[in-house]
Design a protein around this motif. Structure first.
Motif, PDB file in Angstrom:
ATOM      1  N   ILE A  53      20.741 -23.636  46.995  1.00 40.38           N
ATOM      2  CA  ILE A  53      20.083 -23.495  48.300  1.00 40.38           C
ATOM      3  C   ILE A  53      18.575 -23.300  48.149  1.00 40.38           C
ATOM      4  O   ILE A  53      17.890 -22.934  49.110  1.00 40.38           O
ATOM      5  CB  ILE A  53      20.679 -22.327  49.119  1.00 40.38           C
ATOM      6  CG1 ILE A  53      20.628 -21.020  48.321  1.00 40.38           C
ATOM      7  CG2 ILE A  53      22.090 -22.627  49.548  1.00 40.38           C
ATOM      8  CD1 ILE A  53      20.884 -19.808  49.194  1.00 40.38           C
ATOM      9  N   HIS A  54      18.054 -23.571  46.953  1.00 38.43           N
ATOM     10  CA  HIS A  54      16.615 -23.330  46.745  1.00 38.43           C
ATOM     11  C   HIS A  54      16.063 -24.277  45.681  1.00 38.43           C
ATOM     12  O   HIS A  54      15.978 -23.919  44.505  1.00 38.43           O
ATOM     13  CB  HIS A  54      16.407 -21.870  46.331  1.00 38.43           C
ATOM     14  CG  HIS A  54      14.985 -21.421  46.408  1.00 38.43           C
ATOM     15  ND1 HIS A  54      14.628 -20.122  46.650  1.00 38.43           N
ATOM     16  CD2 HIS A  54      13.824 -22.102  46.290  1.00 38.43           C
ATOM     17  CE1 HIS A  54      13.309 -20.014  46.673  1.00 38.43           C
ATOM     18  NE2 HIS A  54      12.800 -21.225  46.442  1.00 38.43           N
ATOM     19  N   THR A  55      15.710 -25.485  46.097  1.00 36.85           N
ATOM     20  CA  THR A  55      15.274 -26.518  45.158  1.00 36.85           C
ATOM     21  C   THR A  55      13.914 -27.054  45.586  1.00 36.85           C
ATOM     22  O   THR A  55      13.697 -27.293  46.771  1.00 36.85           O
ATOM     23  CB  THR A  55      16.261 -27.711  45.204  1.00 36.85           C
ATOM     24  OG1 THR A  55      17.599 -27.225  45.276  1.00 36.85           O
ATOM     25  CG2 THR A  55      16.099 -28.602  43.988  1.00 36.85           C
ATOM     26  N   ASP A 145       9.404 -20.940  54.990  1.00 38.02           N
ATOM     27  CA  ASP A 145       8.053 -21.357  54.581  1.00 38.02           C
ATOM     28  C   ASP A 145       7.924 -21.194  53.071  1.00 38.02           C
ATOM     29  O   ASP A 145       6.825 -20.969  52.558  1.00 38.02           O
ATOM     30  CB  ASP A 145       6.980 -20.517  55.295  1.00 38.02           C
ATOM     31  CG  ASP A 145       6.514 -21.161  56.593  1.00 38.02           C
ATOM     32  OD1 ASP A 145       7.060 -22.221  56.962  1.00 38.02           O
ATOM     33  OD2 ASP A 145       5.602 -20.606  57.247  1.00 38.02           O
ATOM     34  N   ASP A 146       9.033 -21.296  52.339  1.00 35.78           N
ATOM     35  CA  ASP A 146       9.060 -20.904  50.929  1.00 35.78           C
ATOM     36  C   ASP A 146       7.781 -21.243  50.164  1.00 35.78           C
ATOM     37  O   ASP A 146       7.200 -22.303  50.308  1.00 35.78           O
ATOM     38  CB  ASP A 146      10.252 -21.513  50.192  1.00 35.78           C
ATOM     39  CG  ASP A 146      10.314 -20.960  48.777  1.00 35.78           C
ATOM     40  OD1 ASP A 146      10.130 -19.742  48.619  1.00 35.78           O
ATOM     41  OD2 ASP A 146      10.483 -21.736  47.829  1.00 35.78           O
ATOM     42  N   GLY A 147       7.423 -20.294  49.313  1.00 37.82           N
ATOM     43  CA  GLY A 147       6.124 -20.350  48.651  1.00 37.82           C
ATOM     44  C   GLY A 147       5.193 -19.387  49.367  1.00 37.82           C
ATOM     45  O   GLY A 147       4.330 -18.765  48.772  1.00 37.82           O
ATOM     46  N   ASN A 148       5.441 -19.248  50.681  1.00 36.24           N
ATOM     47  CA  ASN A 148       4.674 -18.311  51.504  1.00 36.24           C
ATOM     48  C   ASN A 148       5.619 -17.417  52.303  1.00 36.24           C
ATOM     49  O   ASN A 148       6.670 -17.867  52.747  1.00 36.24           O
ATOM     50  CB  ASN A 148       3.822 -19.049  52.546  1.00 36.24           C
ATOM     51  CG  ASN A 148       2.687 -19.830  51.913  1.00 36.24           C
ATOM     52  OD1 ASN A 148       2.326 -19.602  50.771  1.00 36.24           O
ATOM     53  ND2 ASN A 148       2.159 -20.764  52.673  1.00 36.24           N
ATOM     54  N   ASP A 172      13.636 -16.428  53.685  1.00 25.25           N
ATOM     55  CA  ASP A 172      12.237 -16.005  53.578  1.00 25.25           C
ATOM     56  C   ASP A 172      11.831 -15.699  52.146  1.00 25.25           C
ATOM     57  O   ASP A 172      12.571 -15.079  51.382  1.00 25.25           O
ATOM     58  CB  ASP A 172      11.965 -14.792  54.487  1.00 25.25           C
ATOM     59  CG  ASP A 172      10.476 -14.653  54.813  1.00 25.25           C
ATOM     60  OD1 ASP A 172       9.760 -15.676  54.756  1.00 25.25           O
ATOM     61  OD2 ASP A 172      10.038 -13.536  55.124  1.00 25.25           O
ATOM     62  N   HIS A 173      10.645 -16.181  51.817  1.00 21.84           N
ATOM     63  CA  HIS A 173       9.992 -15.855  50.534  1.00 21.84           C
ATOM     64  C   HIS A 173       9.346 -14.494  50.759  1.00 21.84           C
ATOM     65  O   HIS A 173       8.218 -14.387  51.255  1.00 21.84           O
ATOM     66  CB  HIS A 173       8.959 -16.950  50.231  1.00 21.84           C
ATOM     67  CG  HIS A 173       8.114 -16.711  49.024  1.00 21.84           C
ATOM     68  ND1 HIS A 173       8.271 -17.410  47.858  1.00 21.84           N
ATOM     69  CD2 HIS A 173       7.093 -15.847  48.805  1.00 21.84           C
ATOM     70  CE1 HIS A 173       7.374 -16.993  46.965  1.00 21.84           C
ATOM     71  NE2 HIS A 173       6.651 -16.051  47.516  1.00 21.84           N
ATOM     72  N   ALA A 174      10.099 -13.456  50.427  1.00 21.71           N
ATOM     73  CA  ALA A 174       9.703 -12.111  50.817  1.00 21.71           C
ATOM     74  C   ALA A 174       8.688 -11.506  49.851  1.00 21.71           C
ATOM     75  O   ALA A 174       9.017 -10.690  48.981  1.00 21.71           O
ATOM     76  CB  ALA A 174      10.955 -11.231  50.929  1.00 21.71           C
ATOM     77  N   GLN A 223      15.031 -14.834  49.720  1.00 25.94           N
ATOM     78  CA  GLN A 223      15.011 -15.719  48.557  1.00 25.94           C
ATOM     79  C   GLN A 223      14.622 -14.949  47.290  1.00 25.94           C
ATOM     80  O   GLN A 223      13.918 -13.948  47.341  1.00 25.94           O
ATOM     81  CB  GLN A 223      14.012 -16.859  48.827  1.00 25.94           C
ATOM     82  CG  GLN A 223      14.403 -17.660  50.066  1.00 25.94           C
ATOM     83  CD  GLN A 223      13.465 -18.816  50.356  1.00 25.94           C
ATOM     84  OE1 GLN A 223      12.318 -18.615  50.707  1.00 25.94           O
ATOM     85  NE2 GLN A 223      13.955 -20.032  50.229  1.00 25.94           N
ATOM     86  N   HIS A 224      15.088 -15.456  46.187  1.00 26.88           N
ATOM     87  CA  HIS A 224      14.742 -14.972  44.836  1.00 26.88           C
ATOM     88  C   HIS A 224      14.388 -13.483  44.735  1.00 26.88           C
ATOM     89  O   HIS A 224      13.262 -13.115  44.420  1.00 26.88           O
ATOM     90  CB  HIS A 224      13.637 -15.808  44.207  1.00 26.88           C
ATOM     91  CG  HIS A 224      12.497 -16.199  45.134  1.00 26.88           C
ATOM     92  ND1 HIS A 224      11.826 -15.310  45.917  1.00 26.88           N
ATOM     93  CD2 HIS A 224      11.935 -17.398  45.372  1.00 26.88           C
ATOM     94  CE1 HIS A 224      10.891 -15.953  46.595  1.00 26.88           C
ATOM     95  NE2 HIS A 224      10.943 -17.218  46.283  1.00 26.88           N
ATOM     96  N   LEU A 225      15.388 -12.640  44.967  1.00 24.60           N
ATOM     97  CA  LEU A 225      15.188 -11.186  44.895  1.00 24.60           C
ATOM     98  C   LEU A 225      14.821 -10.795  43.452  1.00 24.60           C
ATOM     99  O   LEU A 225      15.392 -11.316  42.505  1.00 24.60           O
ATOM    100  CB  LEU A 225      16.499 -10.505  45.299  1.00 24.60           C
ATOM    101  CG  LEU A 225      16.368  -9.133  45.929  1.00 24.60           C
ATOM    102  CD1 LEU A 225      15.631  -9.242  47.255  1.00 24.60           C
ATOM    103  CD2 LEU A 225      17.745  -8.521  46.155  1.00 24.60           C
ATOM    104  N   MET A 270       6.447 -17.033  37.162  1.00 23.35           N
ATOM    105  CA  MET A 270       7.092 -17.519  38.384  1.00 23.35           C
ATOM    106  C   MET A 270       6.865 -16.503  39.500  1.00 23.35           C
ATOM    107  O   MET A 270       6.399 -15.387  39.257  1.00 23.35           O
ATOM    108  CB  MET A 270       8.590 -17.779  38.155  1.00 23.35           C
ATOM    109  CG  MET A 270       9.453 -16.577  37.912  1.00 23.35           C
ATOM    110  SD  MET A 270       9.279 -15.796  36.314  1.00 23.35           S
ATOM    111  CE  MET A 270      10.087 -16.894  35.197  1.00 23.35           C
ATOM    112  N   ASN A 271       7.198 -16.898  40.720  1.00 22.38           N
ATOM    113  CA  ASN A 271       6.928 -16.071  41.887  1.00 22.38           C
ATOM    114  C   ASN A 271       8.220 -15.822  42.658  1.00 22.38           C
ATOM    115  O   ASN A 271       8.834 -16.780  43.106  1.00 22.38           O
ATOM    116  CB  ASN A 271       5.907 -16.789  42.776  1.00 22.38           C
ATOM    117  CG  ASN A 271       5.319 -15.879  43.829  1.00 22.38           C
ATOM    118  OD1 ASN A 271       5.559 -14.682  43.845  1.00 22.38           O
ATOM    119  ND2 ASN A 271       4.548 -16.467  44.733  1.00 22.38           N
ATOM    120  N   PRO A 272       8.674 -14.590  42.868  1.00 26.37           N
ATOM    121  CA  PRO A 272       8.087 -13.376  42.297  1.00 26.37           C
ATOM    122  C   PRO A 272       8.277 -13.323  40.782  1.00 26.37           C
ATOM    123  O   PRO A 272       9.187 -13.940  40.250  1.00 26.37           O
ATOM    124  CB  PRO A 272       8.884 -12.252  42.988  1.00 26.37           C
ATOM    125  CG  PRO A 272      10.158 -12.870  43.424  1.00 26.37           C
ATOM    126  CD  PRO A 272       9.865 -14.306  43.697  1.00 26.37           C
TER     127      PRO A 272
HETATM  128 ZN   LIG Z   1       9.785 -18.748  46.989  1.00 25.06          ZN
END
Ligand SMILES: [Zn+2]
Length: 410
Positions: A53-55, A145-148, A172-174, A223-225, A270-272
């Protein structure tokens, strides 16, 4: 062809059993023949293809790093049946035309095995100001808005209310940028002289998103905790009935900041950023207790040129499709004791549920993409990469599971 003696993981029926399946396709591993003419699948695991779910594919915009064609090749190599592309392409994915373009382009390279579902931006141009109108974007499987981070509360509330009506998830890209303040690494041996990423950047963003979910009743997905405290407050909100979910990437579950070789090792940026060892342990626990419902790759290809300059200058992100199953199995099943069927659900039914997609049982005899896996120790090498970019810290890493094929049941 009929394949017998397979270990079948069937998340729809919660079964982990030995059985047989009718399978077709050119990417089935070479198997010995049994006296009755069927094939012997002894030693192989078969389950529905993985759902990411995140590509990030970089087309249009940065085709020096990835195209839809090379991205689809990476998805096939990694054993995926679904990829969900993020909207941070150029121009940003905030209109139907660009969503349709991605879907149609992907079909050319899917081999009938992998489907691409695009997400659309929460804000126009991904500029973080004005909300999009989700009802006018039917091809979007979800909004992000992934990345932001979607910083303005007003815009986020507006999208959240619309997504609630449509029953689509917001991802959300938290990371609150003003708190992250350009941080590239958590405080560790390699971070001397680098800008530190504080946990509060993630925690404060998650708190805001919990409030949005609470106020609107929307389905909110983090996203990406990456840190223990964020996992803790998500668990607390879930216990109160807030519709909030979270994903963890294989790299955040397998690698810790303490392992970063040096501040010049851009492929660890990478972010985070990677959490500390204590965060890795907390994230694993959150996967085991269900706080984190699924895995996601955050496959983020960047050309070698864009990864130049160490932590100070390189772009954020690593590729992840090819190492997704091996790294997450090694971290969660081998090291953390997760059961294979729960691991399987975290890559299939649970992410699919977030997207309102159902994964049929392999025993229903419906045509479904399946992945072949084998439990064995092996070392990941650069030649195992199908993506156009090679930015990964996993080259030379030992894994306990290998992806050995992708096919269809029939
Ligand atoms: Zn992200």
């Amino acid at each position: 062809m009929l394949i017998k003696n397979l270990r079948i993981l069937d998340p729809a029926t919660n079964k982990d059993c030995i059985g047989e399946l009718n399978i077709e396709g050119s990417r089935v591993p070479t198997l010995p023949q049994l006296p009755d003419g069927s094939l012997d699948g002894t030693g192989y695991i078969v389950m529905p293809g993985l759902v990411d779910i995140h590509t990030h594919f970089r087309e249009p915009g940065a085709t020096d790093s990835e195209t839809i064609q090379t991205g689809m090749a990476a998805a096939i190599a990694g054993g995926f049946s679904i990829v969900t592309t993020m909207p941070n392409i150029t121009p940003a994915a905030d209109n139907e035309a660009i969503l349709r373009f991605q879907i149609e382009e992907a079909e050319k390279y899917s081999e009938g095995l992998v489907k691409l579902y695009p997400t659309a931006c929460c804000t126009k141009g991904r500029a973080g100001k004005e909300a999009v109108a989700p009802a006018e974007l039917p091809s979007a499987i979800a909004f992000t808005d992934d990345g932001n981070f979607v910083a303005p509360d007003e815009a986020m509330l507006q999208v959240a209310k619309a997504c609630k009506e449509l029953n689509k998830v917001i991802m959300d890209h938290a990371v609150v940028p003003s708190i992250a303040n350009g941080g590239v690494m958590r405080e560790c041996e390699a971070s001397i002289g680098e800008k530190i990423f504080p946990d509060a950047a993630e925690v404060e963003a998650v708190k805001r998103d919990i409030e949005v979910a609470r106020k609107t009743g929307c389905r909110m997905h983090i996203q990406h905790l990456s840190c223990a405290e964020a996992a803790r407050i998500i668990a607390e909100a879930q216990a109160e009935g807030v519709r909030i979910s979270a994903e963890a990437t294989p790299h955040h579950l397998m690698l810790a900041a303490e392992q970063i070789p040096s501040s010049t090792a851009s492929n660890w940026k990478m972010n985070p950023p990677l959490g500390l060892e204590s965060d890795v342990q907390a994230l694993r626990k959150a996967v085991l207790d269900g706080t984190i419902c699924c895995f996601a790759t955050d496959h983020a290809p960047h050309s070698a040129k864009k990864k130049e300059g160490g932590f100070a200058k390189a772009m954020f992100g690593i590729i992840g499709l090819e190492t997704a199953a091996p790294a997450s199995w090694t971290a969660m099943v081998t090291e953390a004791g997760m059961s294979p069927i729960e691991w399987c659900k975290a890559w299939t039914t649970r992410p699919a549920e977030l997207l309102n997609i159902s994964i049929p049982s392999l025993f229903e005899k419906k045509e479904t993409t399946v992945v072949f896996l084998k439990e064995e120790e092996w070392t990941f090498e650069e030649k195992d990469i199908a993506s156009k970019s090679h930015n990964t810290p996993f080259v030379g890493h030992k894994f306990t599971l290998k992806v050995t094929g992708l096919a269809k049941t029939c």
